[in-house]
Scaffold this motif. Sequence first.
Motif, short mmCIF file in Angstrom:
data_model
loop_
_atom_site.label_atom_id
_atom_site.label_comp_id
_atom_site.label_asym_id
_atom_site.label_seq_id
_atom_site.Cartn_x
_atom_site.Cartn_y
_atom_site.Cartn_z
N THR A 168 23.09 -1.49 0.42
CA THR A 168 23.59 -1.30 1.16
C THR A 168 23.84 -2.97 2.44
N ALA B 146 24.59 7.67 8.19
CA ALA B 146 25.93 7.85 8.16
C ALA B 146 26.11 6.93 8.65
N ARG B 149 26.34 4.16 6.29
CA ARG B 149 27.08 3.99 5.00
C ARG B 149 28.59 3.77 4.83
N ILE B 150 29.01 4.68 5.86
CA ILE B 150 30.39 4.40 5.94
C ILE B 150 30.37 3.01 5.99
N VAL B 153 30.55 0.83 2.97
CA VAL B 153 31.46 1.59 1.73
C VAL B 153 33.27 0.68 2.65
N ILE B 267 37.09 5.98 1.95
CA ILE B 267 36.52 6.74 2.89
C ILE B 267 36.21 7.92 2.59
N GLN B 270 34.46 9.08 -0.88
CA GLN B 270 33.25 8.23 -0.72
C GLN B 270 31.95 8.83 0.41
N CYS B 271 33.01 9.55 1.66
CA CYS B 271 31.92 9.87 2.30
C CYS B 271 32.32 10.85 3.38
N ASP B 274 28.79 12.11 4.84
CA ASP B 274 28.63 10.75 6.15
C ASP B 274 29.69 11.82 7.11
N TRP B 281 34.20 15.40 9.60
CA TRP B 281 35.36 16.02 8.35
C TRP B 281 36.47 16.53 9.07
N THR B 425 33.74 6.85 12.91
CA THR B 425 32.82 7.85 13.52
C THR B 425 32.88 9.18 14.50
#
Lengths: 445, 445
Positions: A168, B146, B149-150, B153, B267, B270-271, B274, B281, B425
């Motif tokens: 990461t 999360a 992690r975003i 990416v 994103i 892949q996310c 998250d 979402w 986010t």
Amino acid sequence: MSENSLEALGEMRKTHFSKDLSPDLVGQEVIIGGWVTRTRKLGGLVFIVLQDKFSTVQVTAKKGVVSDEIFEKAKSVGNQWCLLIKGEVKAFKNGPHGVELVPLEICILNQAIEQLPLDMTGKAMSDLDTRLNNRSLDLRHPRNQAIFRIQSVMLNEIRKYLVKNNYTEIMTPKIIGSATEGGTELFPIKYFDKDAYLSQSAQLYKERLCSVYENVFEIAPCYRAEKSFTNRHLCEIYQLDMELAFADYKDVLVAMEGLVQSVLQAIKVQCEEDLKILDQWENFEVPQIPFPRYTYSEVLKIIDEKCGIKIEFGEDISTEAYRKLDEILPGYYFITKWPMSVKPFYIHFDPENPELSDGFDLQKGWLELSSGGTRVHEKELLIKNLEKQGLNPDAFKSHLQAFDYGMPPHAGMGFGIARWLQIITGVDQIKECVFYPRTPDRLDP
Amino acid sequence: MSENSLEALGEMRKTHFSKDLSPDLVGQEVIIGGWVTRTRKLGGLVFIVLQDKFSTVQVTAKKGVVSDEIFEKAKSVGNQWCLLIKGEVKAFKNGPHGVELVPLEICILNQAIEQLPLDMTGKAMSDLDTRLNNRSLDLRHPRNQAIFRIQSVMLNEIRKYLVKNNYTEIMTPKIIGSATEGGTELFPIKYFDKDAYLSQSAQLYKERLCSVYENVFEIAPCYRAEKSFTNRHLCEIYQLDMELAFADYKDVLVAMEGLVQSVLQAIKVQCEEDLKILDQWENFEVPQIPFPRYTYSEVLKIIDEKCGIKIEFGEDISTEAYRKLDEILPGYYFITKWPMSVKPFYIHFDPENPELSDGFDLQKGWLELSSGGTRVHEKELLIKNLEKQGLNPDAFKSHLQAFDYGMPPHAGMGFGIARWLQIITGVDQIKECVFYPRTPDRLDP
């Protein structure tokens, strides 16, 4: 030079880079752009060599073939002028990329002063200080373009390798509130009404973050207020920092040799022309893995027996000794099991021999590329180590806090980007491997 | 908590992350590692939820099924302890990833204090200051994992897009020798015996470098000594800087909308998990391109007619007006043709109307994400602009030098990483989108 004679960019755009030209395009019209590196004017013929970010192309204006207006314009341009040229591609075996361009339109976007401070035409470079004082022009030298094209590939491939392996990306603060790791090598900042410092490494933050994101990495600047005037020290350095959770130093060795090999392999594939410009192509080698591993004690023995230099256990290895060792170990290799006495407080002792550490160095020949090791993850041991080194655990309060929440065993390393670039490009001075280097006596440009 | 009871990592290593577990692995032995987020103890049954960098897995120890030793060990663990667990995968429809683990070996690598300063179990978060004071623990909350992690990416996909499009990565110095762009918002440093400052943007250096490497980019920290206490300002910000040569601002708009769209698309792919953790979402949208473009004057008209707020030509647009405008323009859009009077010296005037600039903003709803524009590439005009803004051209000597060597027409922009992450986010405070934020009153941890 008058700005009145400059032409506007308007809607004209490049269609190709020089590197994209080839005899396949003969007969087609293309627009290229860049800077004049050389002109030759022979009666009814004008040759312009135009350089862009990748390479060069030759433009040939012949009186009678091109319009008089284009011919006169071609004749008027000077070195380092910025041009866009629309032209027809002609086959020309001896030209770069096997072609030349017959100009149909020349757009003079900017001019340059006539007396350039640097010689941009030959292979010989001006002296380094003059070059750095005129860095914006100096960087345009094909050799310097090549160095940083290689760096761009290097950075991209480092990240590709790490992302593929589930690391990461982190970003740690560069302004820190206390001079934790010892204050003498820190640059002080005024942070509103508080005293603060520039961070000298991501060490403490990356350790904390690996207790959340496990394997992490960062490529970011570090600051060292050292008055070193060697060919391998700078005050602002970009460093790759990695930290691995649920891991010890042996895992880091494997990660690093994998990374080094895969990045060098990619550079070999993507940077052949650049390595040739730098005279590094013929001897360029992608090293085999695993890299040889020598313990500190083994290295002392080699230095004693083969180089005739005696180093006492517990002493650092001198530059002189490394230089001699280079003749025996010229490639990439690790030195493991350094004495605890020369290692910082966060390095773990070797569980089999507490006098030794689980810290290591990655060497390329005489040059240290990277240091790392297994870290201390036990809070009580960390406090003990701090005290042993005369540091105040209270100053580390917010760092120690992270060890209250299940800090995993972890290990990592820091890796100097410019030093590695120095090795790959074969340049003598690390200052040449940084766009705008910062040294004790250089803060500008 | 005693370190005597900690177990060594030894040669035991994780074989899987939690996310890699699935019913396909039923019957196999795996080793997972991470932190205890929850335990339930029901007589002869112990459940442990273990979290790693990606997700969680349930470990179920049933007396009689597992050895007494394992059962007692499972019973002993506390929240946020760090464990490695070797176990057999069993199907369990209601468990994360459709499985649970029956432990064969539990290795207690580290413990945690019993009274954690933050609630790590529920959806409700502790107050932000307490969280930031205990950031190493706070980051381990699934919601914070999360967010970053975003970000990882996002960063990777930004660079992928740029490298694919022939941008060269640059690194510009963060220590600068003079307070060129105006001194009040700069942090002063003591650089050996000289006064220096932390760089507030890569602006001047990236312009110089685009005259060598054409399209360039950098993702690096910038420093602003502003006493702003809004939900969108920080003193240390990571910024994406791009600069395009042989280009004007319209090329930058196209590059940016392409970048924004391609990163958001990645994103989305892949996310998903998250974005679900963050409740983003369902409404996550990859915007269509081209983004709408409004001139500054058009925006003033909309604000006047639809929001009932009058702004005089030449004034900045207030936060209040942007907030109202958000109801009409909630997506990504550009504001172009700002008045020259509100733009910095390096922004070019609109060739068709010198009162207007070729500067733009990228907005996402009410929030300004990015500013940019066509730059001045003509030296005389740049000097004139400096003087008009009361700046001393002599202080810009080493910058102006770069305009002596055929500076190409160029354009670019700067883009705040944390602000964009904030939008994606859906978090309210930008501080939550930085690992260790720096604000006027926060320098630690």
